[in-house]
Design a protein around this motif. Structure first.
Motif, mmCIF file in Angstrom:
data_model
loop_
_atom_site.group_PDB
_atom_site.id
_atom_site.type_symbol
_atom_site.label_atom_id
_atom_site.label_comp_id
_atom_site.label_asym_id
_atom_site.label_seq_id
_atom_site.Cartn_x
_atom_site.Cartn_y
_atom_site.Cartn_z
ATOM 1 N N GLY A 31 -34.875 24.207 -0.491
ATOM 2 C CA GLY A 31 -36.011 24.574 -1.350
ATOM 3 C C GLY A 31 -37.203 23.653 -1.181
ATOM 4 O O GLY A 31 -38.090 23.621 -2.033
ATOM 5 N N HIS A 70 -45.031 31.699 -8.725
ATOM 6 C CA HIS A 70 -44.864 30.259 -8.456
ATOM 7 C C HIS A 70 -44.772 29.998 -6.955
ATOM 8 O O HIS A 70 -45.243 28.966 -6.469
ATOM 9 N N HIS A 93 -45.967 16.128 -13.582
ATOM 10 C CA HIS A 93 -45.912 17.388 -12.832
ATOM 11 C C HIS A 93 -45.005 17.196 -11.633
ATOM 12 O O HIS A 93 -44.803 16.065 -11.187
ATOM 13 N N PRO A 133 -38.122 17.649 -9.106
ATOM 14 C CA PRO A 133 -36.723 18.055 -9.202
ATOM 15 C C PRO A 133 -36.460 19.191 -8.228
ATOM 16 O O PRO A 133 -37.330 20.026 -7.997
ATOM 17 N N LEU A 134 -35.270 19.212 -7.649
ATOM 18 C CA LEU A 134 -34.897 20.299 -6.729
ATOM 19 C C LEU A 134 -33.523 20.825 -7.116
ATOM 20 O O LEU A 134 -32.619 20.039 -7.438
ATOM 21 N N LYS A 184 -47.128 27.418 -5.010
ATOM 22 C CA LYS A 184 -46.646 26.357 -4.116
ATOM 23 C C LYS A 184 -47.417 26.373 -2.800
ATOM 24 O O LYS A 184 -47.834 25.335 -2.293
ATOM 25 N N ARG A 202 -44.836 17.137 -4.747
ATOM 26 C CA ARG A 202 -44.013 17.412 -3.561
ATOM 27 C C ARG A 202 -44.501 16.694 -2.305
ATOM 28 O O ARG A 202 -43.876 16.795 -1.269
HETATM 29 C C1 LIG Z 1 -33.532 22.276 -11.983
HETATM 30 C C2 LIG Z 1 -34.812 22.415 -11.213
HETATM 31 C C3 LIG Z 1 -34.775 22.847 -9.905
HETATM 32 C C4 LIG Z 1 -35.949 22.950 -9.148
HETATM 33 N N1 LIG Z 1 -35.869 23.322 -7.845
HETATM 34 C C5 LIG Z 1 -36.981 23.286 -7.076
HETATM 35 C C6 LIG Z 1 -36.889 23.538 -5.685
HETATM 36 O O1 LIG Z 1 -35.821 23.801 -5.136
HETATM 37 N N2 LIG Z 1 -38.029 23.472 -4.950
HETATM 38 C C7 LIG Z 1 -39.246 23.157 -5.525
HETATM 39 O O2 LIG Z 1 -40.236 23.070 -4.801
HETATM 40 N N3 LIG Z 1 -39.354 22.918 -6.847
HETATM 41 C C8 LIG Z 1 -38.254 22.962 -7.640
HETATM 42 N N4 LIG Z 1 -38.334 22.684 -8.976
HETATM 43 C C9 LIG Z 1 -39.631 22.295 -9.559
HETATM 44 C C10 LIG Z 1 -40.190 23.403 -10.432
HETATM 45 O O3 LIG Z 1 -40.774 24.391 -9.631
HETATM 46 C C11 LIG Z 1 -41.211 22.810 -11.418
HETATM 47 O O4 LIG Z 1 -40.576 21.830 -12.182
HETATM 48 C C12 LIG Z 1 -41.784 23.881 -12.329
HETATM 49 O O5 LIG Z 1 -42.591 24.770 -11.611
HETATM 50 C C13 LIG Z 1 -42.582 23.289 -13.462
HETATM 51 O O6 LIG Z 1 -43.635 22.527 -12.953
HETATM 52 P P1 LIG Z 1 -43.839 21.010 -13.331
HETATM 53 O O7 LIG Z 1 -42.573 20.280 -12.975
HETATM 54 O O8 LIG Z 1 -44.996 20.563 -12.512
HETATM 55 O O9 LIG Z 1 -44.090 20.920 -14.800
HETATM 56 C C14 LIG Z 1 -37.188 22.624 -9.746
HETATM 57 C C15 LIG Z 1 -37.217 22.230 -11.095
HETATM 58 C C16 LIG Z 1 -36.053 22.109 -11.810
HETATM 59 C C17 LIG Z 1 -36.117 21.633 -13.232
#
Ligand SMILES: Cc1cc2nc3c(=O)[nH]c(=O)nc-3n(C[C@H](O)[C@H](O)[C@H](O)COP(=O)(O)O)c2cc1C
Length: 333
Positions: free
Chosen positions: A224, A57, A170, A277-278, A61, A173
């Motif tokens: 992140g 992942h 999705h 989400p982060l 990114k 970012r």
């Molecule tokens: C609780 C949580 C924390 C996450 N933290 C980060 C993060 O710190 N940085 C980031 O770029 N993406 C973050 N993500 C996004 C995930 O990488 C992403 O949701 C996951 O790869 C699934 O992809 P989608 O949301 O496009 O379906 C986070 C997602 C969740 C649910």
């Protein structure tokens, strides 16, 4: 007077019992976690699969950045290579392992995009076993990697079915320059109030951050979201411990807050806003800095940040392929 001493003693006893119960629950969970999580020394194939997904992942990114940095991700690639080697040693059927296939696809896109401009990635190639590298070169690239989505596909999101929204949401970012108004955010947050919660106690809270300086400081502490332009808006979802009545509920805020966070992500998508989400996984010291910065009350636990903006005309995003139904579902007998 006599009664107040008895009341104080009863109060002290209740606090002592609550504290003891909490520490034994935490001790039990702590041991369970230590024995099973996907740490560096694990020899569990499912845990190593999670490591592969995590490092792949990171590559996804990098592939999705609009400001593509050639030669990116050396550390993640080295970690991915180690995790792939370990997966291969633990799983005889590794060639069909979904995390392995996703990783190969991400690596495939990495190779193709660098080869396309003649950028030398010999050092990356050296990181991987020869057969992994050739499998990555030959793979179709359908599982992982990145994909381009147009803002026009988001028109009419308000009329889409849940199934459509769920498949089309999705993590986004990077955003259009257009600011996000409080009215737009309020519409989504209002819709997210439909999230269920334990005994309807509705612990979730949402802190809206629109000030560019505050957003930058909060995201720096979060750590992140490095390398992306700052989003027009940032939300912090928290859960208020004052909603819970006994110590066995001490983790309920994370559950109800998480459910609310998901409902909010879907609500943002439904109103046509892009979001990511982060995590709020941070040290106590860093959390306290963020708490002070954003004036978050002591009674609230951090659940997640959500960056929000308008969809840019076109956006390249991570495919983030999902595990198969058979990998996550089992029928109890
Ligand atoms: C609780 C949580 C924390 C996450 N933290 C980060 C993060 O710190 N940085 C980031 O770029 N993406 C973050 N993500 C996004 C995930 O990488 C992403 O949701 C996951 O790869 C699934 O992809 P989608 O949301 O496009 O379906 C986070 C997602 C969740 C649910």
């Amino acid at each position: 007077m006599g009664n107040s001493i008895i009341d104080s003693l009863k109060k002290a006893k209740r606090r002592y019992v609550a504290q003891w119960t909490l520490s034994s629950l935490d001790k039990y969970r702590g041991h369970q976690y230590l024995d099973t999580y996907a740490g560096p020394d694990t020899d569990d194939a499912v845990a190593v699969k999670a490591q592969v997904t995590f490092y792949a992942h990171q590559i996804e990114k990098g592939l999705s950045h609009s400001d593509f940095r050639y030669g990116f991700g050396k550390k993640a690639l080295a970690n991915l290579s180690r995790a792939l080697d370990k997966l291969r040693s633990l799983d005889d059927g590794y060639a069909d392992n979904e995390a392995y296939l996703s990783a190969l696809s991400a690596l495939h896109e990495y190779i193709v995009r660098h080869n396309a401009v003649g950028y030398d990635i010999t050092d990356v190639r050296r990181l991987f076993a020869a057969d992994v590298w050739s499998a990555a070169v030959e793979t179709e690239g359908v599982e992982g990697g990145s994909v381009v989505v147009s803002a026009s596909t988001k028109n009419g999101n308000g009329e889409k079915t849940f199934r459509e929204l769920a498949h089309e949401r999705h993590a986004i970012r990077e955003y259009a320059d257009t600011p996000v108004t409080l009215v737009e955010l309020s519409e989504a947050i209002d819709l997210a109030r439909t999230a269920p919660s334990v005994c309807n106690r509705q612990a979730a809270r949402v802190h809206v951050i629109q000030d560019a300086d505050l957003i930058a400081k909060a995201l720096k502490l979060q750590g992140g979201f490095n390398g992306y332009p700052m989003p027009p808006a940032l939300l912090l979802v928290t859960a208020d411990n004052r909603s819970f009545l006994n110590v066995y509920e001490h983790n309920e805020g994370f559950i109800d807050g998480g459910l609310f966070g998901m409902q909010l992500l879907m609500s943002l998508e439904a109103v046509g806003l892009a979001a990511c989400p982060l995590n709020t996984v941070m040290s106590v010291e860093t959390e306290n800095k963020a708490r002070t910065l954003l004036h978050i009350p002591e009674s609230e636990v951090f659940i997640m940040y959500i960056t929000v903006g308008h969809y840019p005309e076109q956006i390249r995003l991570c495919k983030s392929q999902r595990y198969a139904l058979s990998s996550i579902m089992s029928v109890c007998e």
